[in-house]
Design a protein around this motif. Structure first.
Motif, short mmCIF file in Angstrom:
data_model
loop_
_atom_site.label_atom_id
_atom_site.label_comp_id
_atom_site.label_asym_id
_atom_site.label_seq_id
_atom_site.Cartn_x
_atom_site.Cartn_y
_atom_site.Cartn_z
N PRO A 96 0.82 -1.22 0.00
CA PRO A 96 0.00 0.00 0.00
C PRO A 96 0.85 1.26 0.00
O PRO A 96 1.84 1.37 0.72
CB PRO A 96 -0.80 -0.13 1.31
CG PRO A 96 -0.88 -1.60 1.55
CD PRO A 96 0.43 -2.15 1.09
N GLY A 97 0.49 2.23 -0.86
CA GLY A 97 1.21 3.49 -0.92
C GLY A 97 2.36 3.52 -1.90
O GLY A 97 2.93 4.58 -2.15
N VAL A 98 2.69 2.35 -2.49
CA VAL A 98 3.80 2.28 -3.44
C VAL A 98 3.25 2.43 -4.85
O VAL A 98 2.20 1.87 -5.18
CB VAL A 98 4.55 0.92 -3.29
CG1 VAL A 98 5.64 0.80 -4.33
CG2 VAL A 98 5.11 0.80 -1.89
N PRO A 99 3.94 3.19 -5.73
CA PRO A 99 3.48 3.34 -7.11
C PRO A 99 3.36 1.98 -7.81
O PRO A 99 4.11 1.04 -7.49
CB PRO A 99 4.56 4.21 -7.76
CG PRO A 99 5.16 4.97 -6.62
CD PRO A 99 5.13 4.01 -5.45
N LEU A 100 2.45 1.89 -8.75
CA LEU A 100 2.20 0.63 -9.45
C LEU A 100 3.45 0.19 -10.22
O LEU A 100 3.98 0.92 -11.05
CB LEU A 100 1.03 0.80 -10.42
CG LEU A 100 0.56 -0.47 -11.14
CD1 LEU A 100 -0.02 -1.45 -10.13
CD2 LEU A 100 -0.47 -0.12 -12.20
N SER A 101 3.91 -1.02 -9.92
CA SER A 101 5.07 -1.60 -10.60
C SER A 101 4.60 -2.55 -11.70
O SER A 101 3.40 -2.78 -11.87
CB SER A 101 5.93 -2.36 -9.59
OG SER A 101 5.21 -3.49 -9.09
N LEU A 102 5.56 -3.10 -12.44
CA LEU A 102 5.21 -4.07 -13.49
C LEU A 102 4.53 -5.28 -12.87
O LEU A 102 3.50 -5.75 -13.37
CB LEU A 102 6.48 -4.51 -14.24
CG LEU A 102 6.25 -5.60 -15.31
CD1 LEU A 102 5.29 -5.13 -16.38
CD2 LEU A 102 7.60 -6.02 -15.92
N SER A 103 5.09 -5.78 -11.76
CA SER A 103 4.50 -6.93 -11.08
C SER A 103 3.09 -6.60 -10.59
O SER A 103 2.15 -7.39 -10.75
CB SER A 103 5.37 -7.35 -9.88
OG SER A 103 4.77 -8.41 -9.15
N GLY A 104 2.94 -5.41 -10.00
CA GLY A 104 1.63 -5.00 -9.52
C GLY A 104 0.63 -4.84 -10.64
O GLY A 104 -0.56 -5.17 -10.48
#
Length: 209
Positions: A96-104
């Motif tokens: 939560p709170g982390v920018p969307l990554s490739l994995s996400g």
């Protein structure tokens, strides 16, 4: 056929048990916390294990359906659901709170595909007037309705309106989708089992089919 179904149901049952174990050992609030967040718990490894087992079970039931001559689109959609669930487990979401990554991103869109295709497969299966068609149709409708409730918050956020999972029952709606879709999958497998008994014209002792 029976071997495929038995192995498929075993995989689904074991995967479901792993998911329940993960929930039981966590202090997260299932009403607001989405399932993906459980990956960050001490027993988080149970999440990908559970999803992999569910994916395997779906593939086995899809193969049994294929052999039974079921509409190929139903088979394809079940395979897509299984592949998507595997990707959801293989590519964890972001904290939560982390920018969307490739994995996400893979995790999020694979989950959406999985949530969408199972109700469609269920509707197609129900149209074929299989056993439990009415129950399959009802569960598929409930799954689509719950999916709409899952998607709405994302659409709201796209318009710049802050809306946290804690503000809505995000966990509840997501679990409603998962549970109803597992119900559709289970009934898809059960629909291939012939009635265990036939009743004679006199309505007396049944015999095995």
């Amino acid at each position: 056929m029976r071997g495929l179904l038995a192995t498929g149901f075993t995989a689904i049952g074991t995967g479901s048990a792993a998911m329940l174990t993960l929930h039981a050992g966590s202090d997260l609030d299932p009403l607001h916390s989405v399932i993906s967040e459980y990956a960050f718990q001490s027993s988080g490894w149970l999440l990908p294990a559970s999803l992999t087992l569910l994916a395997a079970g779906s593939a086995l039931i899809a193969e049994a359906l294929r052999r039974s001559g079921t509409d190929r689109w139903v088979v394809v959609l079940l395979l897509v659901w299984g592949a998507s669930m595997f990707l959801v487990g293989a590519f964890p979401t972001d904290r939560p709170g982390v920018p969307l990554s490739l994995s996400g991103g893979i995790h999020r869109y694979a989950a959406f595909v999985a949530f969408l295709v199972m109700p469609v497969a269920g509707m197609l299966l129900a149209r074929a007037n299989v056993r439990f068609a009415r129950a399959v149709r009802v569960l598929s409708g409930v799954a689509l309705g719950a999916l709409l409730l899952v998607v709405v918050p994302y659409v709201v956020r796209m318009f710049g309106i802050p809306l946290a999972d804690q503000d809505i029952p995000a966990g509840l709606t997501q679990r409603a989708v998962v549970i109803t879709e597992l119900g559709v999958l289970a009934l898809a497998g059960l629909s291939m089992l012939k009635p265990s008994a036939r009743t004679s014209d006199r309505g007396v002792t049944p015999i095995m089919a």
